[in-house]
Write a protein that holds these residues in place. Sequence first.
Motif, PDB file in Angstrom:
ATOM      1  N   ALA A   1       5.273 -27.296 -35.758  1.00  0.00           N
ATOM      2  CA  ALA A   1       5.464 -25.983 -35.134  1.00  0.00           C
ATOM      3  C   ALA A   1       4.124 -25.304 -34.849  1.00  0.00           C
ATOM      4  O   ALA A   1       3.944 -24.694 -33.789  1.00  0.00           O
ATOM      5  N   LEU A   2       3.182 -25.415 -35.786  1.00  0.00           N
ATOM      6  CA  LEU A   2       1.859 -24.825 -35.579  1.00  0.00           C
ATOM      7  C   LEU A   2       1.137 -25.503 -34.412  1.00  0.00           C
ATOM      8  O   LEU A   2       0.491 -24.844 -33.594  1.00  0.00           O
ATOM      9  N   ALA A   3       1.248 -26.833 -34.337  1.00  0.00           N
ATOM     10  CA  ALA A   3       0.605 -27.572 -33.247  1.00  0.00           C
ATOM     11  C   ALA A   3       1.228 -27.208 -31.904  1.00  0.00           C
ATOM     12  O   ALA A   3       0.527 -27.073 -30.894  1.00  0.00           O
ATOM     13  N   GLN A   4       2.542 -27.042 -31.879  1.00  0.00           N
ATOM     14  CA  GLN A   4       3.215 -26.670 -30.639  1.00  0.00           C
ATOM     15  C   GLN A   4       2.798 -25.273 -30.184  1.00  0.00           C
ATOM     16  O   GLN A   4       2.596 -25.026 -28.992  1.00  0.00           O
ATOM     17  N   LYS A   5       2.651 -24.374 -31.142  1.00  0.00           N
ATOM     18  CA  LYS A   5       2.217 -23.018 -30.802  1.00  0.00           C
ATOM     19  C   LYS A   5       0.775 -23.016 -30.295  1.00  0.00           C
ATOM     20  O   LYS A   5       0.444 -22.322 -29.322  1.00  0.00           O
ATOM     21  N   LYS A   6      -0.075 -23.811 -30.931  1.00  0.00           N
ATOM     22  CA  LYS A   6      -1.496 -23.862 -30.572  1.00  0.00           C
ATOM     23  C   LYS A   6      -1.719 -24.477 -29.195  1.00  0.00           C
ATOM     24  O   LYS A   6      -2.533 -23.987 -28.402  1.00  0.00           O
ATOM     25  N   THR A   7      -1.001 -25.555 -28.895  1.00  0.00           N
ATOM     26  CA  THR A   7      -1.258 -26.318 -27.669  1.00  0.00           C
ATOM     27  C   THR A   7      -0.288 -26.014 -26.539  1.00  0.00           C
ATOM     28  O   THR A   7      -0.531 -26.400 -25.400  1.00  0.00           O
ATOM     29  N   ARG A   8       0.834 -25.341 -26.879  1.00  0.00           N
ATOM     30  CA  ARG A   8       1.908 -25.115 -25.907  1.00  0.00           C
ATOM     31  C   ARG A   8       2.429 -26.439 -25.336  1.00  0.00           C
ATOM     32  O   ARG A   8       2.840 -26.542 -24.193  1.00  0.00           O
ATOM     33  N   ALA A   9       2.365 -27.475 -26.163  1.00  0.00           N
ATOM     34  CA  ALA A   9       2.910 -28.789 -25.818  1.00  0.00           C
ATOM     35  C   ALA A   9       3.917 -29.170 -26.893  1.00  0.00           C
ATOM     36  O   ALA A   9       3.811 -28.736 -28.037  1.00  0.00           O
ATOM     37  N   ARG A  10       4.896 -30.001 -26.519  1.00  0.00           N
ATOM     38  CA  ARG A  10       5.902 -30.409 -27.503  1.00  0.00           C
ATOM     39  C   ARG A  10       5.436 -31.574 -28.362  1.00  0.00           C
ATOM     40  O   ARG A  10       5.932 -31.785 -29.454  1.00  0.00           O
ATOM     41  N   GLU A  11       4.527 -32.372 -27.824  1.00  0.00           N
ATOM     42  CA  GLU A  11       4.013 -33.519 -28.566  1.00  0.00           C
ATOM     43  C   GLU A  11       2.591 -33.822 -28.136  1.00  0.00           C
ATOM     44  O   GLU A  11       2.022 -33.137 -27.288  1.00  0.00           O
ATOM     45  N   ALA A  12       2.028 -34.886 -28.746  1.00  0.00           N
ATOM     46  CA  ALA A  12       0.614 -35.194 -28.555  1.00  0.00           C
ATOM     47  C   ALA A  12       0.355 -36.069 -27.338  1.00  0.00           C
ATOM     48  O   ALA A  12      -0.716 -36.676 -27.243  1.00  0.00           O
ATOM     49  N   ILE A  13       1.289 -36.126 -26.411  1.00  0.00           N
ATOM     50  CA  ILE A  13       1.059 -36.867 -25.176  1.00  0.00           C
ATOM     51  C   ILE A  13       1.930 -36.286 -24.079  1.00  0.00           C
ATOM     52  O   ILE A  13       3.021 -35.750 -24.353  1.00  0.00           O
ATOM     53  N   GLU A  14       1.438 -36.339 -22.851  1.00  0.00           N
ATOM     54  CA  GLU A  14       2.250 -36.021 -21.689  1.00  0.00           C
ATOM     55  C   GLU A  14       2.276 -37.236 -20.780  1.00  0.00           C
ATOM     56  O   GLU A  14       1.275 -37.936 -20.628  1.00  0.00           O
ATOM     57  N   ILE A  15       3.451 -37.511 -20.205  1.00  0.00           N
ATOM     58  CA  ILE A  15       3.600 -38.650 -19.301  1.00  0.00           C
ATOM     59  C   ILE A  15       4.335 -38.190 -18.055  1.00  0.00           C
ATOM     60  O   ILE A  15       5.003 -37.151 -18.053  1.00  0.00           O
ATOM     61  N   GLY A  16       4.211 -38.958 -16.996  1.00  0.00           N
ATOM     62  CA  GLY A  16       4.935 -38.620 -15.785  1.00  0.00           C
ATOM     63  C   GLY A  16       4.422 -39.400 -14.592  1.00  0.00           C
ATOM     64  O   GLY A  16       3.641 -40.353 -14.713  1.00  0.00           O
ATOM     65  N   LYS A  17       4.844 -38.969 -13.436  1.00  0.00           N
ATOM     66  CA  LYS A  17       4.436 -39.587 -12.171  1.00  0.00           C
ATOM     67  C   LYS A  17       3.452 -38.663 -11.483  1.00  0.00           C
ATOM     68  O   LYS A  17       3.679 -37.457 -11.374  1.00  0.00           O
ATOM     69  N   ALA A  18       2.346 -39.218 -11.038  1.00  0.00           N
ATOM     70  CA  ALA A  18       1.318 -38.437 -10.358  1.00  0.00           C
ATOM     71  C   ALA A  18       0.790 -39.258  -9.190  1.00  0.00           C
ATOM     72  O   ALA A  18       1.297 -40.346  -8.891  1.00  0.00           O
ATOM     73  N   GLN A  19      -0.233 -38.734  -8.552  1.00  0.00           N
ATOM     74  CA  GLN A  19      -0.885 -39.457  -7.469  1.00  0.00           C
ATOM     75  C   GLN A  19      -2.397 -39.366  -7.643  1.00  0.00           C
ATOM     76  O   GLN A  19      -2.932 -38.337  -8.053  1.00  0.00           O
ATOM     77  N   ILE A  20      -3.063 -40.465  -7.332  1.00  0.00           N
ATOM     78  CA  ILE A  20      -4.520 -40.494  -7.270  1.00  0.00           C
ATOM     79  C   ILE A  20      -4.896 -40.966  -5.869  1.00  0.00           C
ATOM     80  O   ILE A  20      -4.582 -42.098  -5.486  1.00  0.00           O
ATOM     81  N   GLY A  21      -5.514 -40.083  -5.094  1.00  0.00           N
ATOM     82  CA  GLY A  21      -5.879 -40.434  -3.731  1.00  0.00           C
ATOM     83  C   GLY A  21      -4.687 -40.801  -2.882  1.00  0.00           C
ATOM     84  O   GLY A  21      -4.778 -41.665  -2.008  1.00  0.00           O
ATOM     85  N   GLY A  22      -3.536 -40.165  -3.166  1.00  0.00           N
ATOM     86  CA  GLY A  22      -2.327 -40.436  -2.408  1.00  0.00           C
ATOM     87  C   GLY A  22      -1.516 -41.610  -2.917  1.00  0.00           C
ATOM     88  O   GLY A  22      -0.419 -41.874  -2.404  1.00  0.00           O
ATOM     89  N   ARG A  23      -2.010 -42.333  -3.922  1.00  0.00           N
ATOM     90  CA  ARG A  23      -1.283 -43.482  -4.468  1.00  0.00           C
ATOM     91  C   ARG A  23      -0.454 -43.051  -5.680  1.00  0.00           C
ATOM     92  O   ARG A  23      -1.000 -42.512  -6.639  1.00  0.00           O
ATOM     93  N   PRO A  24       0.850 -43.296  -5.682  1.00  0.00           N
ATOM     94  CA  PRO A  24       1.679 -42.939  -6.843  1.00  0.00           C
ATOM     95  C   PRO A  24       1.321 -43.810  -8.053  1.00  0.00           C
ATOM     96  O   PRO A  24       1.084 -45.012  -7.924  1.00  0.00           O
ATOM     97  N   ILE A  25       1.289 -43.184  -9.218  1.00  0.00           N
ATOM     98  CA  ILE A  25       0.990 -43.903 -10.457  1.00  0.00           C
ATOM     99  C   ILE A  25       1.879 -43.372 -11.579  1.00  0.00           C
ATOM    100  O   ILE A  25       2.394 -42.253 -11.519  1.00  0.00           O
ATOM    101  N   GLY A  26       2.043 -44.189 -12.613  1.00  0.00           N
ATOM    102  CA  GLY A  26       2.551 -43.703 -13.884  1.00  0.00           C
ATOM    103  C   GLY A  26       1.364 -43.199 -14.685  1.00  0.00           C
ATOM    104  O   GLY A  26       0.375 -43.936 -14.869  1.00  0.00           O
TER     105      GLY A  26
END
Length: 300
Positions: free
Chosen positions: A96-121
């Motif tokens: 709970a303290l870590a979540q309050k400090k970082t405003r994140a639910r866990e110690a990693i974020e994942i998703g779909k993004a793009q680098i130079g227009g190329r989709p990546i995980g």
Amino acid sequence: MAWPEKTPPTTDASEKRTLGAGVFRRCEGCGATLAANELAASFEVCPRCGHHHKLSADGWRRLFCDDGALEAWDEHLEPDDPLRFSDGKTYKERVALAQKKTRAREAIEIGKAQIGGRPIGYGAFVFAFMGGSMGSVVGEKITRLFERATEEELPVVLLQASGGARMQEGILSLMQMAKSVAALERLRHKRLPFVSVLLHPTTGGVAASFAFLGDVNIAEPKALIGFAGPRVIENTIRQTLPAGFQRSEFLLEHGMIDAIVPRLEMKATVGLLLEHLMSGSAGRPRAPEIPPARSSAPRR
């Protein structure tokens, strides 16, 4: 003739010491005093000596992803307390303290993004969340990153900054090493690239599993990378370690990583790598499919 009384000070000594706090920063490399906004604008790289200060996961997203945009995956997953662990504070309190400090639910974020227009995980550790430690949820999200990238035929870029397995989850945290590597192997069978980016620090169970298994392993300058820390090793073997041991430069010299890339060149370098790796994988026959493993947490 009476002397005029002194006007009492409006601030005490402690307040004077904090004057300018948050406005100026001292470089950890050259000691120069810099405007905080100047350092933030250069993504925490000193414009005078090039020293790389720690950059938050949010900063990495803005630096790495086109327009800083990330289509987040599995944000709902949060850690539980399977061992009812307590070391003066319960594990739930620390989360709970870590979540309050970082405003994140866990110690990693994942998703779909793009680098130079190329989709990546895309994945990035949140080091400020309990030292970027890998518990069941972090391991599950890394596994899902590899699995979903395999399904959508995306290359994976994973930015790692971690103290290793999370002690509050015991053997359950260590199990994530094998599970995530198995998912990575299924990505490989689809001939999809994995670029591993090692930041400061990358240690413990993360370094001992997927961190060094990239098709290309690149690191930031002077990052501490290894399984156990230098002090632990010296105390164990009772020998003085070589200068620069476990730093990026030492690992490059001994063939453990492929390249050291300055932070401000990282996106362009990874984009070029993906261009070559993806074009090189086109037309190659795929290996036989590996049956998917059962995840430790249900998808929602």
